[in-house]
Design an enzyme around this catalytic site. Sequence first.
Site, PDB file in Angstrom:
ATOM      1  CE1 TYR A  21      -5.952  46.248  10.199  1.00  0.00           C
ATOM      2  CE2 TYR A  21      -6.941  47.938   8.750  1.00  0.00           C
ATOM      3  CZ  TYR A  21      -6.686  46.640   8.988  1.00  0.00           C
ATOM      4  OH  TYR A  21      -7.000  45.561   8.068  1.00  0.00           O
TER       5      TYR A  21
ATOM      6  CE  LYS B  82      -2.920  42.630   7.579  1.00  0.00           C
ATOM      7  NZ  LYS B  82      -2.493  41.793   6.675  1.00  0.00           N
TER       8      LYS B  82
HETATM    9  P1  NAP Z   1      -6.556  39.859  -1.690  1.00  0.00           P
HETATM   10  O1  NAP Z   1      -6.650  40.560  -3.131  1.00  0.00           O
HETATM   11  O2  NAP Z   1      -7.708  39.801  -0.980  1.00  0.00           O
HETATM   12  O3  NAP Z   1      -5.430  38.820  -1.611  1.00  0.00           O
HETATM   13  C1  NAP Z   1      -5.419  38.205  -0.415  1.00  0.00           C
HETATM   14  C2  NAP Z   1      -4.822  36.653  -0.896  1.00  0.00           C
HETATM   15  O4  NAP Z   1      -4.786  35.915   0.138  1.00  0.00           O
HETATM   16  C3  NAP Z   1      -6.037  35.923  -1.884  1.00  0.00           C
HETATM   17  O5  NAP Z   1      -4.952  35.599  -3.292  1.00  0.00           O
HETATM   18  C4  NAP Z   1      -6.355  34.863  -1.190  1.00  0.00           C
HETATM   19  O6  NAP Z   1      -6.293  33.789  -2.143  1.00  0.00           O
HETATM   20  C5  NAP Z   1      -5.165  34.501  -0.276  1.00  0.00           C
HETATM   21  N1  NAP Z   1      -5.847  33.985   0.812  1.00  0.00           N
HETATM   22  C6  NAP Z   1      -6.758  34.262   1.493  1.00  0.00           C
HETATM   23  N2  NAP Z   1      -6.956  33.043   2.645  1.00  0.00           N
HETATM   24  C7  NAP Z   1      -6.016  32.328   2.399  1.00  0.00           C
HETATM   25  C8  NAP Z   1      -5.342  31.273   3.383  1.00  0.00           C
HETATM   26  N3  NAP Z   1      -6.497  30.630   4.275  1.00  0.00           N
HETATM   27  N4  NAP Z   1      -4.709  30.472   2.746  1.00  0.00           N
HETATM   28  C9  NAP Z   1      -3.943  30.976   1.754  1.00  0.00           C
HETATM   29  N5  NAP Z   1      -4.091  32.101   1.029  1.00  0.00           N
HETATM   30  C10 NAP Z   1      -5.056  32.758   1.474  1.00  0.00           C
HETATM   31  O7  NAP Z   1      -5.858  41.094  -1.012  1.00  0.00           O
HETATM   32  P2  NAP Z   1      -5.078  42.486  -1.251  1.00  0.00           P
HETATM   33  O8  NAP Z   1      -6.105  43.399  -1.021  1.00  0.00           O
HETATM   34  O9  NAP Z   1      -4.169  42.428  -2.392  1.00  0.00           O
HETATM   35  O10 NAP Z   1      -4.096  42.735   0.044  1.00  0.00           O
HETATM   36  C11 NAP Z   1      -2.624  41.988   0.253  1.00  0.00           C
HETATM   37  C12 NAP Z   1      -2.260  42.317   1.451  1.00  0.00           C
HETATM   38  O11 NAP Z   1      -2.208  43.735   1.816  1.00  0.00           O
HETATM   39  C13 NAP Z   1      -3.087  41.590   2.817  1.00  0.00           C
HETATM   40  O12 NAP Z   1      -2.134  41.380   3.581  1.00  0.00           O
HETATM   41  C14 NAP Z   1      -3.958  42.757   3.281  1.00  0.00           C
HETATM   42  O13 NAP Z   1      -4.074  42.671   4.736  1.00  0.00           O
HETATM   43  C15 NAP Z   1      -2.531  44.014   2.991  1.00  0.00           C
HETATM   44  N6  NAP Z   1      -3.566  45.285   2.890  1.00  0.00           N
HETATM   45  C16 NAP Z   1      -4.063  45.702   1.837  1.00  0.00           C
HETATM   46  C17 NAP Z   1      -4.614  47.035   1.736  1.00  0.00           C
HETATM   47  C18 NAP Z   1      -5.651  47.288   0.399  1.00  0.00           C
HETATM   48  O14 NAP Z   1      -5.838  48.292   0.417  1.00  0.00           O
HETATM   49  N7  NAP Z   1      -5.871  46.283  -0.513  1.00  0.00           N
HETATM   50  C19 NAP Z   1      -4.389  47.950   2.749  1.00  0.00           C
HETATM   51  C20 NAP Z   1      -3.359  47.574   3.580  1.00  0.00           C
HETATM   52  C21 NAP Z   1      -3.167  46.183   3.690  1.00  0.00           C
HETATM   53  P3  NAP Z   1      -7.329  32.407  -2.075  1.00  0.00           P
HETATM   54  O15 NAP Z   1      -8.756  32.993  -1.806  1.00  0.00           O
HETATM   55  O16 NAP Z   1      -7.109  31.508  -3.116  1.00  0.00           O
HETATM   56  O17 NAP Z   1      -6.840  31.428  -0.724  1.00  0.00           O
END
Ligand code: NAP
Length: 275
Positions: A154, A169
Site C-alpha cells: 500500500y 512506507k
Molecule cells: P514483526 O514480527 O512485527 O517484527 C517487527 C520487528 O520490529 C519486531 O521484532 C520488533 O521488535 C521490531 N521493532 C518494532 N518497533 C521497533 C523499534 N522502535 N525499534 C526497534 N525495533 C522495533 O513484523 P513482520 O510481520 O515480520 O514484518 C516485517 C516487515 O515486513 C515490516 O517492515 C512490515 O511492515 C513488513 N510487512 C509485513 C507483512 C506481513 O504480512 N507480515 C506484509 C507487508 C509488509 P521489538 O518489539 O523487540 O522492538
Amino acid sequence: MPSGSVFKDNLFEGKKVFVTGGATGMGFGFAKSFLEHGADVIIASRKEESLVKAAADMMDQTGKTLHWKTMDVRHTETVEEVANYIKDNWGHLDILVNNAAGNFVTPAAAMSENAWRAVVDIVLDGTFRVSKACYPLLRKSEDGSSVVNIIANYAWGAAPFVAHSGAAKAGVLNLTRTLALEWSKDKIRVNAMCPGVVLTENVKKNLMLDESVVEMFKSNIPAGGITNAEKMAQQVLYLCSPAASVITGDMLIADGGEWLVGNNFYQIGKKFFDE
Ligand code: NAP
C-alpha cells in the site's frame, strides 16, 4: 544448500549483515537465511527477551551465532550504539535490512496523534536514522554494499485504515530512490522489497481481526497464496546478491500479485469500521 534456497550456501561468506527488528517474524527469517549462506549477522530491536530467545533459537536451528544488541529506532543514541558496535567488531557493513516496523488497523479519523507519530517514527524516521548511522560503515564495504528497505504494497497507492503505516512506507520508498542516487558514488545499492502476506504473530494480532480477514487476503492473492519468511528471505538475498548488481533505487514486489487485485485494507475497513 540451505533447504528451500536457490542460492549457493557460501554466497554471502564472510559478509557482515545488520537486520533491524530481526528477533521475530520475517526479520528472523532474513537473519537466518543470511547466516545459512555464510554471513555474520547482527539483529537489534527493543525487547531484550526477544533478542535472547532469537539467538538461542538460531543456535538450535542453524548451529550459528546470531549477534544482537538492544536498540530503539526512535532513539538516535541507541542506533548509534549499534553502529559503533558494528564498527568496533567488524569495521564495516556489507548489508543493511531496514525491517523494523509497527502497525495496526484503525480509521484515520480515530487515530490519535501519538499513534500516527509512533508508527511514522519507527518506520520512516527509523529507516532514515539507521541508514544514516550505517552509511560510514556501508561505504567501507570492499565489494560494494546493499541496503534493503522492507515496505508494503500500500506504499504507492492508498493505505485505508493503516494511514500511518502507508504514509511512512511511501516515505521509505521515496527515501530508497533518493539514497540510491546519493550513495551510488559509494557503491551502495539501495532497494525496497515488498513482501506478500506472512502470518507473523504481530500480523495475526494487529491486522487479521478475525478468520474472515485471513480468508479475504487468501482469496485475493493470485500467485503463491499466504507466504512465509523463507520465501521472502530469498527476495532479499537476491537483491543483495551479485545477480542484482545493476539494480538500485528499485522495488521488488513479492506479493503474488495481490496489489493488482484489490485493496484488502479497504475491505477490512468497510467490514469493521464503517457504520
Ligand atoms: P514483526 O514480527 O512485527 O517484527 C517487527 C520487528 O520490529 C519486531 O521484532 C520488533 O521488535 C521490531 N521493532 C518494532 N518497533 C521497533 C523499534 N522502535 N525499534 C526497534 N525495533 C522495533 O513484523 P513482520 O510481520 O515480520 O514484518 C516485517 C516487515 O515486513 C515490516 O517492515 C512490515 O511492515 C513488513 N510487512 C509485513 C507483512 C506481513 O504480512 N507480515 C506484509 C507487508 C509488509 P521489538 O518489539 O523487540 O522492538
